[in-house]
Design a protein around this motif. Structure first.
Motif, PDB file in Angstrom:
ATOM      1  N   ASP A 150      -7.639   8.118 -10.211  1.00 51.07           N
ATOM      2  CA  ASP A 150      -6.504   7.524 -10.877  1.00 51.07           C
ATOM      3  C   ASP A 150      -6.232   8.190 -12.317  1.00 51.07           C
ATOM      4  OD1 ASP A 150      -4.528   5.952 -12.408  1.00 51.07           O
ATOM      5  OD2 ASP A 150      -5.633   3.895 -11.959  1.00 51.07           O
ATOM      6  N   ASP A 160      -3.511   3.410   0.216  1.00 46.64           N
ATOM      7  CA  ASP A 160      -4.187   3.007  -1.196  1.00 46.64           C
ATOM      8  C   ASP A 160      -3.649   1.742  -1.663  1.00 46.64           C
ATOM      9  OD1 ASP A 160      -6.118   5.130  -1.848  1.00 46.64           O
ATOM     10  OD2 ASP A 160      -4.306   6.271  -2.339  1.00 46.64           O
ATOM     11  N   ASN A 211       1.911   5.656  -8.959  1.00 44.76           N
ATOM     12  CA  ASN A 211       1.215   5.108 -10.088  1.00 44.76           C
ATOM     13  C   ASN A 211      -0.046   5.695 -10.485  1.00 44.76           C
ATOM     14  OD1 ASN A 211       2.383   2.391 -10.765  1.00 44.76           O
ATOM     15  ND2 ASN A 211       1.576   1.532  -8.811  1.00 44.76           N
ATOM     16  N   THR A 224      -1.702   0.371  -3.640  1.00 47.07           N
ATOM     17  CA  THR A 224      -0.979   0.123  -5.195  1.00 47.07           C
ATOM     18  C   THR A 224       0.645   0.249  -4.525  1.00 47.07           C
ATOM     19  OG1 THR A 224      -0.569   1.259  -6.936  1.00 47.07           O
ATOM     20  CG2 THR A 224      -1.112   2.629  -4.901  1.00 47.07           C
ATOM     21  N   ARG A 225       1.388  -0.316  -5.536  1.00 43.08           N
ATOM     22  CA  ARG A 225       2.879  -0.374  -5.255  1.00 43.08           C
ATOM     23  C   ARG A 225       3.670  -0.100  -6.617  1.00 43.08           C
ATOM     24  NH1 ARG A 225       6.528  -2.970  -1.360  1.00 43.08           N
ATOM     25  NH2 ARG A 225       8.460  -3.697  -2.392  1.00 43.08           N
ATOM     26  N   ASN A 242       0.954  -1.088  -0.004  1.00 44.82           N
ATOM     27  CA  ASN A 242      -0.064   0.051  -0.050  1.00 44.82           C
ATOM     28  C   ASN A 242       0.902   1.370  -0.171  1.00 44.82           C
ATOM     29  OD1 ASN A 242      -2.174  -1.606   0.168  1.00 44.82           O
ATOM     30  ND2 ASN A 242      -2.406  -1.550   2.084  1.00 44.82           N
TER      31      ASN A 242
END
Length: 410
Positions: free
Chosen positions: A116, A68, A98, A70-71, A49
């Motif tokens: 996004d 969040d 990202n 995402t990596r 995250n």
């Protein structure tokens, strides 16, 4: 501008270095630190995250965190977010590596809205990859809008696009390559609601942030893209003027540096050096002239600052000074790696954070390089920019974060 005003610090660091108030572990990331009152905001990676985190600036204790799932990871910069969050009107605006753009309540961490931007800003061919080294720009909040750069993906070759399909207008190969890219990669969202307000062309790749400026009595947003520096009307996104890149492969990471209300400095690439240009207005027409280009200082993602007629910054991994009037080198000395510099403007004196985590006090002297003191502030590769607020120096890297009390100049 890399300058801290309203503070003067003692320079006897060798005799009495700044006092450590706290130090703590922090997750990977190249974000820097924002101080608002007694709160500290930054971004870091926590396993799978990305996190926007609020700490107590006095103690280093965590207050809240928003995560969040995402990596981002790449071989040169490693894991984690790259951008620094922006505070405005009680809210915190953050951009992940990202492309996750969050608007958070700064007091509680409550998510107000999120986008996004890799999808909002994607090119018509469907590419939605992050830039090679991740989204790195901090949102600009102006006139009720949150402005971010959403370019990335595709071939990272610099120069004009090659036979790429675009949205509105004629094909890319029929357009003048000296003009901004056809891709509408600069995005403005309503800062309150998150609704998209406008999109504007800004090129394919950049690691710089949109920036507010005023020329010819008109407020404008500057953005250094991979093809040019462009100025936009913040209300509509209309392009006002452009200054073409001087680099074969542009990868801008620095902010344009303003010199009064009619001139600026900009760097598009670590190998291309620095351009000084003038901006003037005649009615509705804008004129942009390059005054000089200097390769005597070649910053990449390392900040540079100005004191009078001298610029101080990095020529590769070595610190240097050049003349702001001519672009000619004053001196080059001080091996600080890919460090960062902060100007304590009222003295003036330079605080350099080396790539290894040393804090170095350097005289702002165009005649010679002089270290006034240094100490090991943190350990490990340090690319993050330092922060000075309320008489304290805050530093971090991808491993740890620390706060030091700066003795006031008596």
């Amino acid at each position: 501008d890399g300058a801290v005003k309203g503070v003067k610090i003692a320079t006897d660091w060798n005799e009495s270095p700044p006092k450590q108030l706290w130090k703590r572990r922090v997750g990977p990331g190249w974000s820097s630190i924002v101080i608002v009152g007694h709160r500290l905001f930054t971004q870091e990676q926590r396993e799978q995250n990305e996190a926007v985190v609020c700490f107590d600036a006095d103690t280093g204790e965590e207050i809240w965190a928003h995560e969040d799932p995402t990596r981002f990871d790449e071989s040169m910069g490693g894991v984690g977010p790259r951008a620094t969050p922006t505070f405005a009107d009680g809210r915190l605006y953050s951009l992940g590596a990202n492309g996750m753009l969050d608007c958070l309540d700064a007091a509680t961490g409550e998510l107000k809205w999120s986008h996004d931007i890799s999808k909002t800003g994607q090119s018509p061919d469907g590419a939605s990859k992050a830039p090679v080294w991740g989204y790195s720009n901090s949102p600009l909040i102006v006139d009720g809008k949150a402005i971010v750069f959403a370019g990335g993906g595709g071939d990272y070759s610099g120069g004009p696009p090659k036979k790429a399909k675009v949205g509105d207008g004629p094909p890319a190969e029929e357009k003048d390559p000296a003009k901004v890219s056809d891709k509408n990669t600069l995005l403005a969202y309503d800062a309150e609601t998150g609704e998209l307000a406008w999109r504007a062309p800004a090129g394919d790749h950049s690691y710089s942030s949109p920036q507010l400026a005023e020329f010819g009595g008109q407020q404008q947003v500057l953005f250094a893209g991979d093809r040019e520096l462009a100025a936009y009307d913040p209300a509509t996104g209309k392009v006002l003027w452009t200054l073409a890149t001087n680099a074969e492969q542009s990868m801008p990471a620095l902010q344009p540096h303003l010199l009064g209300d009619s001139q600026l400095l900009v760097s598009f690439n670590g190998d291309a050096g620095v351009i000084r240009a003038s901006v003037s207005r005649d009615g509705d027409q804008w004129k942009v002239d390059s005054k000089w280009t200097s390769r005597d200082m070649k910053p990449f993602f390392n900040d540079f600052v100005r004191v009078g007629d001298a610029l101080y910054g990095f020529d590769g991994s070595i610190f240097c000074s050049i003349d702001a009037t001519t672009g000619k080198r004053n001196w080059k000395k001080g091996r600080y790696g890919s460090g960062q510099v902060l100007l304590v403007a009222d003295q003036p004196v330079l605080v350099v954070i080396s790539e290894s985590g040393d804090a170095v006090l350097v005289a702002a002297d165009p005649e010679k390089h002089e270290e006034l003191g240094r100490f090991a502030a943190i350990h490990g590769k340090t690319w993050n920019h330092p922060t000075i607020a309320h008489g304290r120096l805050y530093v971090r890297n991808a491993e740890e974060m620390a706060c030091y009390e700066l003795k006031a100049l008596e």
